[in-house]
Motif scaffolding. Sequence first.
Motif, PDB file in Angstrom:
ATOM      1  N   ILE A 156       0.843  -1.211   0.000  1.00 20.76           N
ATOM      2  CA  ILE A 156       0.000   0.000   0.000  1.00 20.76           C
ATOM      3  C   ILE A 156       0.874   1.256   0.000  1.00 20.76           C
ATOM      4  O   ILE A 156       0.613   2.216  -0.726  1.00 20.76           O
ATOM      5  N   ILE A 157       1.953   1.213   0.782  1.00 21.81           N
ATOM      6  CA  ILE A 157       2.834   2.387   0.859  1.00 21.81           C
ATOM      7  C   ILE A 157       3.685   2.517  -0.407  1.00 21.81           C
ATOM      8  O   ILE A 157       3.719   3.563  -1.055  1.00 21.81           O
TER       9      ILE A 157
ATOM     10  N   ALA B 189       8.152   7.336   9.660  1.00 22.72           N
ATOM     11  CA  ALA B 189       8.866   6.324  10.460  1.00 22.72           C
ATOM     12  C   ALA B 189       8.254   4.941  10.239  1.00 22.72           C
ATOM     13  O   ALA B 189       8.970   3.936  10.122  1.00 22.72           O
ATOM     14  N   PHE B 190       6.937   4.886  10.148  1.00 21.62           N
ATOM     15  CA  PHE B 190       6.248   3.613   9.914  1.00 21.62           C
ATOM     16  C   PHE B 190       6.630   3.068   8.533  1.00 21.62           C
ATOM     17  O   PHE B 190       6.957   1.886   8.378  1.00 21.62           O
ATOM     18  N   ALA B 191       6.592   3.938   7.538  1.00 20.36           N
ATOM     19  CA  ALA B 191       6.924   3.510   6.175  1.00 20.36           C
ATOM     20  C   ALA B 191       8.366   3.001   6.120  1.00 20.36           C
ATOM     21  O   ALA B 191       8.655   1.978   5.478  1.00 20.36           O
TER      22      ALA B 191
ATOM     23  N   ARG C 188      -4.831  12.254  17.219  1.00 21.88           N
ATOM     24  CA  ARG C 188      -4.333  11.625  15.997  1.00 21.88           C
ATOM     25  C   ARG C 188      -3.882  10.198  16.296  1.00 21.88           C
ATOM     26  O   ARG C 188      -3.641   9.859  17.452  1.00 21.88           O
ATOM     27  N   ILE C 189      -3.723   9.410  15.257  1.00 19.18           N
ATOM     28  CA  ILE C 189      -3.316   8.009  15.417  1.00 19.18           C
ATOM     29  C   ILE C 189      -1.803   7.923  15.217  1.00 19.18           C
ATOM     30  O   ILE C 189      -1.302   8.286  14.145  1.00 19.18           O
ATOM     31  N   PRO C 190      -1.063   7.451  16.222  1.00 20.10           N
ATOM     32  CA  PRO C 190       0.407   7.449  16.113  1.00 20.10           C
ATOM     33  C   PRO C 190       0.940   6.240  15.350  1.00 20.10           C
ATOM     34  O   PRO C 190       1.262   5.206  15.940  1.00 20.10           O
ATOM     35  N   LEU C 191       1.060   6.366  14.036  1.00 24.74           N
ATOM     36  CA  LEU C 191       1.618   5.253  13.239  1.00 24.74           C
ATOM     37  C   LEU C 191       3.085   4.984  13.589  1.00 24.74           C
ATOM     38  O   LEU C 191       3.594   3.897  13.338  1.00 24.74           O
ATOM     39  N   GLY C 192       3.728   5.978  14.193  1.00 26.03           N
ATOM     40  CA  GLY C 192       5.122   5.775  14.598  1.00 26.03           C
ATOM     41  C   GLY C 192       5.258   5.426  16.069  1.00 26.03           C
ATOM     42  O   GLY C 192       6.331   5.632  16.661  1.00 26.03           O
ATOM     43  N   ALA C 193       4.190   4.886  16.679  1.00 28.70           N
ATOM     44  CA  ALA C 193       4.231   4.534  18.107  1.00 28.70           C
ATOM     45  C   ALA C 193       5.407   3.597  18.390  1.00 28.70           C
ATOM     46  O   ALA C 193       5.646   2.637  17.631  1.00 28.70           O
ATOM     47  N   ALA C 194       6.112   3.860  19.485  1.00 30.71           N
ATOM     48  CA  ALA C 194       7.325   3.092  19.792  1.00 30.71           C
ATOM     49  C   ALA C 194       7.060   1.578  19.848  1.00 30.71           C
ATOM     50  O   ALA C 194       7.845   0.792  19.296  1.00 30.71           O
ATOM     51  N   PRO C 195       5.967   1.109  20.499  1.00 31.93           N
ATOM     52  CA  PRO C 195       5.774  -0.346  20.548  1.00 31.93           C
ATOM     53  C   PRO C 195       5.593  -0.961  19.159  1.00 31.93           C
ATOM     54  O   PRO C 195       6.033  -2.081  18.908  1.00 31.93           O
TER      55      PRO C 195
END
Length: 731
Positions: free
Chosen positions: A236-237, A256-258, A566-573
Amino acid sequence: VSEDKVTFCRICEPFCGLVATVEDGRIVGVRGDRDNPFSQGFCCAKGVAMADVVTDPDRVIEPLRRCGGPGEFVPVPWDEALDDVARRLRAIVDEQGGHAFGGFIGNPPYFSYSAPMFFQGFLDAVGTKWKYGVNAEDAASRIAANAILYGSAALLLKPDLWRTDFAILIGANPLVSHGSVVSEPRIREALDAIAARGGRVVVIDPRRTETARRYEHVPVRGGTDAWLLAALCNVIIEHGLADRAFVDAHTTGYDAFAAALARFTPEHCAPRCRVPATTITALAREFAAAPNGVVYGRTGTCTQRFGTLNNLLQDAINILTGRIERRGGWVVGWGPIDFEAYAEKSGLSTYGAVRSRVTGLPDVNGQLASSALAADITTPGEGQVRALLTMGANPVISSGGGGRDLEDALEQLELHFSLDLYVNETNKHAQYIFPVTTFFEREDVPLLVMGNMLRPAVMATEAVVAPPPGVRQEWEILNELARRMGLGGAYSAPALRRLAKLGLRVKPRPMIDAMLRLSDAGDRFGLRRNGISFKKLLTRHPHGVVLQEELPIRPLETRLRTADRRIPLGAAPLLEQLRRLADFEERGDFPLRVIGMRELRSQNTWMHNVARLMPDGRVQRALVHPDDATAAGLEDGRLATISSETGTVTVAIEVTTDMTPGTIAVPHGWGHNGGWRRANGAGGANSNELALARPADVEALAGMSILNGIPVRLARTPLTPEARERDTVSI
Ligand code: SF4
């Protein structure tokens, strides 16, 4: 005199409407309630068979006191049992503090509105933070993912199946489970309707399940969902399919997620999950191109080594394609009682607020993982659990590792008392068992699932039959124990405990009535003419009422509980789990994978004593692909030995191409050795025995028992001539 009484089922989440035919105080028949607007006549075999639990000769119908080894009990008068438990628990708490006590709640009581309320109240009155449960074998990873992405453990999103055009179901078999973390008795009709209007239902599962057979099936290797889901996100990305307007407006951390996903290409992941790269790419492209869509997963993905990551990635697909709180997507839902607000106010929507004292596993929605309990009992020191209440729970069978250490630990307790319908494999180690009502013998409201319904509905019921004279409801027992301990009652609110000490002990009915009346659909104590109350539901809507035919869609930012909305796509976990996934090496010496399997005529560990569900001759069968059977020298019906690093089970096999090569499915809930004769006699093996129960083998973020994707070997079981006669079964 025969009378039809309208009620509803409380075995699992659809809460199907039922009609019980009662003659002389006995239930003589149960059928689906055609006039119930929510379930419209649907009910399954378990709802009908529940009438047999009421009259089961093995049911506990008077208090029992242990008089010898495990499982040896004698009847004891109520007063004697209550006094002794109250006195002993009071002494333990006085001497060692409230945290010397712990409670364990199982699945059946959760479907009552009053039992979990008073269970929590009892724990709060005694003053302990040790609440254990079965969530780590079920939905804890789902809930942990919600806390990470949406800022609240109580914010449970659901698939808007009635309006979607593309549903991807992963690790879910709703034609057998009837749905979970979503309440929809007509879930099959909802899925059929997607296909009927030209949409698609794609089922990702290692087994061609009953649901997969009806729609499209994408086979996957057991326990490898995270690689497949990561690859779907990657496509998707990398292919520019993300809804950047949605992502920019509602998320943080996209870059960061990508970057973390860059290495999880379809070509990289295909050998792990054994889904061809071309299939992964096509599925991602087609899902993203659909006018709307939703990815929904359940216990199959939840109870894996990367269970929380699986849920995070499922949601990431919904997020990247802009399907959160969108028609036909992954939506927050609505119920007349705002369960999320209720959970937050009651302090129940926590994640990591408490940690198990020895293994340090986080609580999820206030509940600690079952696998933490044994060490918390046996390890000396501050907060050691010395007294335990188990309520409708059987972790010796249901927990990962088959409760291997738990049986020994239970015998070391100073006090163990249980509230249950049966003497099971766990409470046979207790000193006292208090008998409780079945759902036919108590009033109720579907409090737990009110916010999970795809067509929000509400209903109330009175008991349809009186319980046996020696049986009481859970709330009555816990309230009385608290009173005898000098605590007033089993209430979380100190004010209610103070009132109780003055003799005013509030019953659960006025509590739930007030919640209903003050709810969005409530009568506000007479201010709103058409509003509901408990009594009005019984008199004006005896079959229940659907309040909304469709889930309301509201602005997403008003639903999120994260600080910045907002939704943190880069959340540390999430990023840390992706790193662990990238580094994870599979073991080659256990080449096959075991997954669990739910059966239509079975409900976890507690409905195997009913002849209608467990007729003579019904056997447990592990499903094995022909290639794996041939490699192990096994044929259909033969007993096989399945071994993991820490456990072994022996079970008859069924050779079937429904399985993907390399994965074996073992139905759960078998292998009984409690006080239930038919369940014991049915034999079989406890599939959870194969689970690895060492602390390092528990899922990291939610403490999940790893019940799917267990590395195993398969071998032919050598049989003596006598065993051959006895154990070989014809399927
Ligand atoms: S699907 Fe669940 S709620 Fe409905 S009748 Fe069956 S067991 Fe009861």
